[in-house]
Design a protein around this motif. Structure first.
Motif, short mmCIF file in Angstrom:
data_model
loop_
_atom_site.label_atom_id
_atom_site.label_comp_id
_atom_site.label_asym_id
_atom_site.label_seq_id
_atom_site.Cartn_x
_atom_site.Cartn_y
_atom_site.Cartn_z
N LEU A 107 -1.03 -0.40 2.20
CA LEU A 107 0.06 0.35 1.73
C LEU A 107 1.33 -0.03 2.08
CD1 LEU A 107 1.22 3.24 0.14
CD2 LEU A 107 0.76 4.29 2.39
N SER A 108 2.16 -0.79 1.20
CA SER A 108 3.24 -1.29 1.43
C SER A 108 4.47 -0.66 0.57
CB SER A 108 3.23 -2.97 0.85
OG SER A 108 2.33 -3.57 1.61
N PHE A 109 5.54 -0.48 1.18
CA PHE A 109 6.90 -0.01 0.67
C PHE A 109 8.07 -1.14 0.28
CE2 PHE A 109 4.45 3.23 3.03
CZ PHE A 109 4.46 4.44 2.03
N LEU A 110 8.25 -1.28 -0.96
CA LEU A 110 9.35 -2.21 -1.07
C LEU A 110 10.69 -1.60 -1.64
CD1 LEU A 110 6.46 -3.57 -1.13
CD2 LEU A 110 7.64 -5.36 -2.54
N LEU A 150 10.01 -3.46 2.98
CA LEU A 150 10.53 -2.72 3.80
C LEU A 150 9.46 -2.31 4.92
CD1 LEU A 150 11.98 0.09 1.51
CD2 LEU A 150 13.24 -1.52 2.67
N ALA A 151 8.33 -1.89 4.65
CA ALA A 151 7.53 -1.58 5.45
C ALA A 151 5.93 -1.52 5.08
CB ALA A 151 7.52 -0.15 6.22
N ARG A 152 5.11 -1.69 6.04
CA ARG A 152 3.36 -1.57 5.65
C ARG A 152 2.77 -0.93 6.79
NH1 ARG A 152 0.34 -5.77 3.17
NH2 ARG A 152 -1.56 -5.99 3.92
N VAL A 153 1.99 0.08 5.95
CA VAL A 153 1.08 0.78 6.89
C VAL A 153 -0.19 0.21 6.93
CG1 VAL A 153 -0.06 3.23 7.10
CG2 VAL A 153 2.38 3.00 6.14
N THR A 154 -0.79 0.20 8.16
CA THR A 154 -2.19 -0.36 8.49
C THR A 154 -2.62 0.26 9.46
OG1 THR A 154 -1.34 -2.12 9.97
CG2 THR A 154 -1.49 -2.68 7.73
N GLY A 155 -4.32 0.22 9.39
CA GLY A 155 -4.90 0.88 10.48
C GLY A 155 -5.06 0.21 11.85
N PRO A 156 -6.19 0.49 12.62
CA PRO A 156 -6.26 -0.17 13.83
C PRO A 156 -6.62 -1.55 13.62
CG PRO A 156 -7.45 1.93 13.87
CD PRO A 156 -7.06 1.84 12.63
N VAL A 157 -6.21 -2.33 14.48
CA VAL A 157 -6.47 -3.86 14.48
C VAL A 157 -7.93 -3.95 14.18
CG1 VAL A 157 -6.33 -6.07 15.46
CG2 VAL A 157 -4.36 -4.51 15.68
N SER A 158 -8.29 -4.97 13.39
CA SER A 158 -9.70 -5.18 12.95
C SER A 158 -9.96 -6.65 13.44
CB SER A 158 -10.00 -4.79 11.57
OG SER A 158 -9.18 -5.60 10.68
N GLY A 159 -11.09 -6.91 13.00
CA GLY A 159 -11.67 -8.36 12.98
C GLY A 159 -12.28 -8.81 14.58
N ASN A 160 -12.56 -9.97 14.60
CA ASN A 160 -13.01 -10.50 15.82
C ASN A 160 -11.90 -10.78 17.07
OD1 ASN A 160 -14.32 -11.80 17.99
ND2 ASN A 160 -15.53 -12.95 16.54
N VAL A 161 -11.97 -9.94 17.97
CA VAL A 161 -10.83 -10.36 19.19
C VAL A 161 -10.87 -11.80 19.46
CG1 VAL A 161 -12.16 -9.67 20.95
CG2 VAL A 161 -9.60 -9.62 21.12
N VAL A 217 1.18 -0.77 -3.60
CA VAL A 217 2.63 -1.17 -3.46
C VAL A 217 3.63 -0.30 -4.23
CG1 VAL A 217 4.25 -2.94 -3.78
CG2 VAL A 217 1.59 -3.72 -3.51
N CYS A 218 4.37 0.22 -3.30
CA CYS A 218 5.44 1.15 -3.86
C CYS A 218 6.50 0.44 -4.02
CB CYS A 218 5.56 2.17 -2.76
SG CYS A 218 3.90 3.14 -2.65
N PHE A 219 7.21 0.85 -4.98
CA PHE A 219 8.69 0.28 -5.25
C PHE A 219 9.83 1.29 -5.43
CE2 PHE A 219 5.89 -3.10 -7.19
CZ PHE A 219 6.71 -4.35 -6.54
N GLY A 220 10.82 1.22 -4.69
CA GLY A 220 11.83 2.20 -4.63
C GLY A 220 11.55 2.99 -3.35
N TYR A 221 12.33 4.25 -3.25
CA TYR A 221 12.09 5.07 -2.03
C TYR A 221 11.09 6.10 -2.38
CZ TYR A 221 15.88 2.11 -0.69
OH TYR A 221 16.67 1.21 -0.45
N ILE A 222 9.80 5.88 -2.40
CA ILE A 222 8.59 6.69 -2.78
C ILE A 222 8.08 7.34 -1.51
CG2 ILE A 222 6.45 6.74 -3.79
CD1 ILE A 222 7.59 4.80 -5.91
N GLY A 223 7.85 8.45 -1.49
CA GLY A 223 7.18 9.16 -0.30
C GLY A 223 5.75 9.11 -0.33
N ALA A 224 5.21 9.41 0.72
CA ALA A 224 3.79 9.43 0.73
C ALA A 224 3.21 10.25 2.11
CB ALA A 224 3.35 8.07 1.29
#
Length: 343
Positions: free
Chosen positions: A67-70, A77-88, A45-52
């Motif tokens: 990975l979340s940006f606040l 602000l935003a959240r980075v996730t990978g491909p949709v997982s789990g049972n469709v 969890v990133c607070f402020g305008y931190i780059g990645a």
């Protein structure tokens, strides 16, 4: 059961997240300040305008590390996730049930029932732990009123009426919340719930803790294969994690409200840790955020006996346990969703 790992909170100004092999690095002006193997993380969890870097985003997505940006005051602000997982098939069942008014009412009733019961427990614990200092009459009256609302909620099958009962219960609970603040009353007081932005220190603290809880609940839902955006009590709205908000309801009093009161009453934080902006909004200073985050992580390491599973688990695993139980109910493995009732 998911292993309780760590969430990395990044608050350092000018920090930049990068990848080196299987490690996540935090750099400040090209100097490596921190290094941790990605397999030791469950979230960042990133607070402020931190780059990645794109590389570290890809690494987190591949390893299922949220990975979340606040903003600096905790606004999502935003959240980075990978491909949709789990049972469709599980997700399709979730979507179908979210369109069914009867199923929505059943689950909404469970979420609101859990929230109201746990709010009452917060008040009852305050009466028990601070019997000589708390204003008993008003708090006891609120406990009785919440008990009445719990009976009505348990018998209700209308979504609109349930929302009305939830609003009544919230007003009763927050009408005496100020009585639970027993120290630093000049700096920490509660008149009403406000946000976006919070207008006093207490609301700023609550909003910050609710944001942390949201991150954990959303991660839990994604872990078991559910879609955090499609809820039953909170209806669909672009950009809003409806199901995460649903599941948060029963956990707010236990995980966030109680911790906020403890931080203030034990004087672990004080008024010096808050700043009023020109807009009138209140934000926490970096040092105070660190104290709150440390307390949050410590709280998550404590153990509690889960009321339905009947086994001891870390407090930090409660959102994952509830997400798993919700998934089992949606699949048809359980006759009803077992609400988390704090005792």
């Amino acid at each position: 059961m998911r292993k309780l790992l760590n969430t990395l909170y990044v608050m350092t100004p000018d920090a930049y997240l990068a990848k080196e092999g299987e490690n996540v690095l935090i750099r400040v002006q090209e100097e490596v300040k921190f290094r941790i193997p990605v397999h030791n993380l469950e979230g960042i969890v990133c607070f402020g305008y931190i780059g990645a870097s794109p590389a570290v985003m890809a690494l987190c997505a591949e390893r299922n590390v949220a990975l979340s940006f606040l903003t600096e005051n905790g606004h999502f602000l935003a959240r980075v996730t990978g491909p949709v997982s789990g049972n469709v098939l599980l997700r399709r069942k979730q979507y179908r049930m979210s369109d069914d008014p009867v199923e929505c009412s059943k689950l909404a009733c469970a979420f609101i029932l859990g929230k109201t019961a746990n709010c009452r427990t917060v008040l009852q614990r305050a009466l028990r732990d601070h019997s000589e200092t708390i204003q008993r009459e008003q708090v006891e009256k609120a406990v009785v009123s919440l008990g009445t609302r719990i009976e009505k909620i348990s018998r209700c099958n209308s979504l609109e009426i349930l929302r009305g009962l939830e609003g009544e219960a919230a007003r009763i609970y927050f009408s005496v919340f100020d009585h639970l603040i027993l120290a630093q009353k000049d700096a920490f007081y509660f008149c009403e719930r406000n946000r976006r932005p919070p207008l006093d220190n207490m609301n700023a603290l609550l909003s910050f803790l609710y944001t942390l809880l949201m991150h954990d609940v959303q991660s839990a839902l994604e872990t078991v294969g559910l879609d955090p955006a499609v809820g039953f009590l909170h209806r669909d709205r672009p950009g809003r994690p409806g199901l995460a908000l649903d599941l948060m309801e029963e956990l707010r009093p236990f995980l966030a409200d109680r911790l906020a009161l403890s931080l203030i009453n034990r004087k672990q934080i004080d008024a010096k840790g808050f700043i009023e902006k020109e807009s009138g909004g209140i934000i926490m200073k970096e040092e105070t955020r660190k104290i709150v985050l440390t307390a949050w992580q410590k709280r998550k390491q404590e153990e509690i006996k889960h009321p339905f599973l009947n086994e001891k688990i870390a407090v930090g695993l409660v959102p994952y346990a509830q997400a798993l139980l919700l998934a089992r109910y949606l699949r048809g493995d359980l006759d009803g969703y077992p609400v988390f009732f704090w005792k």
